[in-house]
Design an enzyme around this catalytic site. Sequence first.
Site, PDB file in Angstrom:
ATOM      1  CE1 TYR A  41      -2.208  -6.450   1.928  1.00  0.00           C
ATOM      2  CE2 TYR A  41      -2.444  -5.244  -0.703  1.00  0.00           C
ATOM      3  CZ  TYR A  41      -1.642  -5.440   0.995  1.00  0.00           C
ATOM      4  OH  TYR A  41      -0.976  -4.418   1.402  1.00  0.00           O
ATOM      5  CG  HIS A  99       3.656  -8.553   2.039  1.00  0.00           C
ATOM      6  ND1 HIS A  99       2.279  -8.290   1.643  1.00  0.00           N
ATOM      7  CD2 HIS A  99       3.193  -7.352   2.581  1.00  0.00           C
ATOM      8  CE1 HIS A  99       1.383  -7.506   2.525  1.00  0.00           C
ATOM      9  NE2 HIS A  99       2.524  -7.195   2.843  1.00  0.00           N
TER      10      HIS A  99
END
Length: 268
Positions: A41, A99
């Site tokens: 992010y 992730h």
Amino acid sequence: MSTTLPNPGFGTFRLEGDTLRESMKAALDAGYRHFDTAQFYGNEAEVGQVLADSGIPRSELFVTTKIWYDRLQPGDLEKSVEESLEKLQMDYVDLLLIHWPSPNDEVAMEDYLPALAKMKAEEKTRHIGISNFTCEQMERAVGILGRDELLTNQVEVHPYLQNRKVLDKCQELGLEVSAFMPLAVGKVMDDETLKIIADRHGVSPAQIALAWLKMQDIVTFPSSTKPKNIRSNIEAFSLTLTGEDMAKIAELDRGERIANPDIAPDWD
């Protein structure tokens, strides 16, 4: 019901700069204490700064970050976690996730999962988990680390992708389900079925979608930049839906997957 993962959390995907700071402050004011970020992010430093400036004791916060797929090589994985902690200004995170499974098993699960477990052993994280793992991959992961070592599999779940096969496998393996994109990037707002149910409860379709997840003991972390929506999202978790409501929402499943990058595994 999850006693470990606070529900709901606040998602920070695609938020940065002033937008992120203002949204997180509104979330803290509304009572959120669980925040979800990731190396990918690019906002860990900003998330960490807002939390540091909030004055809220670290012990009252629950912070999740995720290791990106290009940092899974043992040695580099640990280095990436140190970098994340430095950006977050923290000694540990509460939950550390892989992730995405390594695309095409470029890095073997037998290599990166023990490295993840090492981070917990070294108290860099309180809990470890996975994200975007298929049923077969979950079975392999639990086989490598043992049952009860992984807390959760974070996957896409919303009324249009109910992901039941994966949810059932999580339950079978003792993994909590945490759901991203719970509002299907806003599509739930225009859904006629959800609107009818929402009108009956005097709330919004978004609140119905969130309550639907809560009724299934699924932890989620909606994201918003509007203080009004940030507040209404957390209020949704005090709603109780009827069996009829749940049955109507079950009919909305159409296998519509939103997060499907090139690195994704072969989905169930």
